[in-house]
Design a protein around this motif. Sequence first.
Motif, PDB file in Angstrom:
ATOM      1  N   ALA A  78       0.846  -1.187   0.000  1.00 16.30           N
ATOM      2  CA  ALA A  78       0.000   0.000   0.000  1.00 16.30           C
ATOM      3  C   ALA A  78       0.881   1.237   0.000  1.00 16.30           C
ATOM      4  O   ALA A  78       2.060   1.172   0.337  1.00 16.30           O
ATOM      5  N   GLY A  79       0.293   2.334  -0.365  1.00 13.97           N
ATOM      6  CA  GLY A  79       1.034   3.585  -0.385  1.00 13.97           C
ATOM      7  C   GLY A  79       0.291   4.679   0.354  1.00 13.97           C
ATOM      8  O   GLY A  79      -0.928   4.629   0.507  1.00 13.97           O
ATOM      9  N   SER A  80       1.040   5.668   0.796  1.00 10.42           N
ATOM     10  CA  SER A  80       0.426   6.781   1.518  1.00 10.42           C
ATOM     11  C   SER A  80      -0.306   7.721   0.566  1.00 10.42           C
ATOM     12  O   SER A  80      -1.234   8.421   0.982  1.00 10.42           O
ATOM     13  N   GLU A  81       0.083   7.734  -0.701  1.00  9.25           N
ATOM     14  CA  GLU A  81      -0.592   8.545  -1.718  1.00  9.25           C
ATOM     15  C   GLU A  81      -0.645   7.756  -3.021  1.00  9.25           C
ATOM     16  O   GLU A  81      -0.004   8.121  -4.005  1.00  9.25           O
ATOM     17  N   PRO A  82      -1.417   6.661  -3.050  1.00 11.97           N
ATOM     18  CA  PRO A  82      -1.421   5.828  -4.252  1.00 11.97           C
ATOM     19  C   PRO A  82      -2.111   6.510  -5.438  1.00 11.97           C
ATOM     20  O   PRO A  82      -3.027   7.312  -5.256  1.00 11.97           O
ATOM     21  N   LEU A 124      -2.503   2.929   2.101  1.00 16.29           N
ATOM     22  CA  LEU A 124      -1.965   2.405   3.352  1.00 16.29           C
ATOM     23  C   LEU A 124      -2.934   2.717   4.481  1.00 16.29           C
ATOM     24  O   LEU A 124      -3.378   3.860   4.634  1.00 16.29           O
ATOM     25  N   THR A 125      -3.283   1.707   5.263  1.00 14.92           N
ATOM     26  CA  THR A 125      -4.186   1.917   6.393  1.00 14.92           C
ATOM     27  C   THR A 125      -3.459   1.655   7.703  1.00 14.92           C
ATOM     28  O   THR A 125      -2.480   0.904   7.747  1.00 14.92           O
ATOM     29  N   VAL A 126      -3.965   2.254   8.737  1.00 14.25           N
ATOM     30  CA  VAL A 126      -3.416   2.045  10.072  1.00 14.25           C
ATOM     31  C   VAL A 126      -3.532   0.569  10.448  1.00 14.25           C
ATOM     32  O   VAL A 126      -2.616  -0.013  11.027  1.00 14.25           O
ATOM     33  N   ASP A 127      -4.652  -0.059  10.100  1.00 10.10           N
ATOM     34  CA  ASP A 127      -4.857  -1.477  10.426  1.00 10.10           C
ATOM     35  C   ASP A 127      -3.829  -2.372   9.742  1.00 10.10           C
ATOM     36  O   ASP A 127      -3.376  -3.353  10.331  1.00 10.10           O
ATOM     37  N   ALA A 128      -3.462  -2.052   8.504  1.00  9.93           N
ATOM     38  CA  ALA A 128      -2.462  -2.859   7.793  1.00  9.93           C
ATOM     39  C   ALA A 128      -1.117  -2.784   8.497  1.00  9.93           C
ATOM     40  O   ALA A 128      -0.425  -3.796   8.650  1.00  9.93           O
ATOM     41  N   VAL A 129      -0.742  -1.600   8.956  1.00  9.33           N
ATOM     42  CA  VAL A 129       0.528  -1.449   9.669  1.00  9.33           C
ATOM     43  C   VAL A 129       0.448  -2.159  11.018  1.00  9.33           C
ATOM     44  O   VAL A 129       1.367  -2.874  11.408  1.00  9.33           O
ATOM     45  N   GLY A 183       7.763   9.045   5.292  1.00 11.88           N
ATOM     46  CA  GLY A 183       7.981   9.980   6.399  1.00 11.88           C
ATOM     47  C   GLY A 183       6.914   9.938   7.461  1.00 11.88           C
ATOM     48  O   GLY A 183       6.505   8.872   7.911  1.00 11.88           O
ATOM     49  N   ASP A 184       6.421  11.105   7.851  1.00 11.94           N
ATOM     50  CA  ASP A 184       5.454  11.218   8.944  1.00 11.94           C
ATOM     51  C   ASP A 184       4.065  10.700   8.591  1.00 11.94           C
ATOM     52  O   ASP A 184       3.220  10.567   9.473  1.00 11.94           O
ATOM     53  N   THR A 185       3.793  10.413   7.321  1.00 10.62           N
ATOM     54  CA  THR A 185       2.458   9.944   6.952  1.00 10.62           C
ATOM     55  C   THR A 185       2.261   8.468   7.282  1.00 10.62           C
ATOM     56  O   THR A 185       1.135   7.982   7.271  1.00 10.62           O
ATOM     57  N   CYS A 186       3.337   7.760   7.599  1.00  6.33           N
ATOM     58  CA  CYS A 186       3.231   6.336   7.931  1.00  6.33           C
ATOM     59  C   CYS A 186       3.008   6.171   9.432  1.00  6.33           C
ATOM     60  O   CYS A 186       3.752   6.726  10.231  1.00  6.33           O
ATOM     61  N   PRO A 187       1.991   5.403   9.808  1.00  3.29           N
ATOM     62  CA  PRO A 187       1.769   5.165  11.235  1.00  3.29           C
ATOM     63  C   PRO A 187       2.903   4.340  11.834  1.00  3.29           C
ATOM     64  O   PRO A 187       3.468   3.477  11.169  1.00  3.29           O
ATOM     65  N   VAL A 188       3.224   4.637  13.074  1.00  7.11           N
ATOM     66  CA  VAL A 188       4.300   3.928  13.766  1.00  7.11           C
ATOM     67  C   VAL A 188       3.734   3.313  15.040  1.00  7.11           C
ATOM     68  O   VAL A 188       3.058   3.987  15.815  1.00  7.11           O
ATOM     69  N   PHE A 189       4.021   2.022  15.225  1.00  5.53           N
ATOM     70  CA  PHE A 189       3.583   1.304  16.411  1.00  5.53           C
ATOM     71  C   PHE A 189       4.788   0.654  17.072  1.00  5.53           C
ATOM     72  O   PHE A 189       5.658   0.112  16.387  1.00  5.53           O
ATOM     73  N   PRO A 190       4.852   0.669  18.401  1.00  2.00           N
ATOM     74  CA  PRO A 190       5.952   0.009  19.099  1.00  2.00           C
ATOM     75  C   PRO A 190       5.965  -1.488  18.789  1.00  2.00           C
ATOM     76  O   PRO A 190       4.927  -2.108  18.563  1.00  2.00           O
TER      77      PRO A 190
END
Length: 117
Positions: free
Chosen positions: A19-23, A50-55, A67-74
């Motif tokens: 997925a992409g942040s701006e497909p 790109l979805t938060v659930d996919a990450v 960059g900052d458009t991608c969700p980050v999870f520990p």
Amino acid sequence: MAAAFLTRLAGDRVEVRSAGSEPTDKLNPVVVEAMAEKGIDLAGLTPKLLTVDAVRASDVVITMGCGDTCPVFPGKTYLDWTLDDPAGQDIDAVRLIREGIEHRVRTLIADLGITAV
């Protein structure tokens, strides 16, 4: 391209999400052509958002400059692959990008302890 190589080389041992942040609304036809040269048919596929659930559901997240458009999870492994964008490139340039991506995917598979098929 990375998802297609990973799917081909890791088989069913890895679940691949792409997925992409701006497909865009369709795949780059030069990318489709370059991947067809490797025996990988991308025709008919469409880019996905790109979805938060996919990450959240992933163990390894590979970004390509979002960059900052991608969700980050520990607890996730994040790899940022700096690559040239194939948009607007001719087939020779896209082939070079494709080869670089394939090399990175093969390295990732080895790092994960998976034998490529």
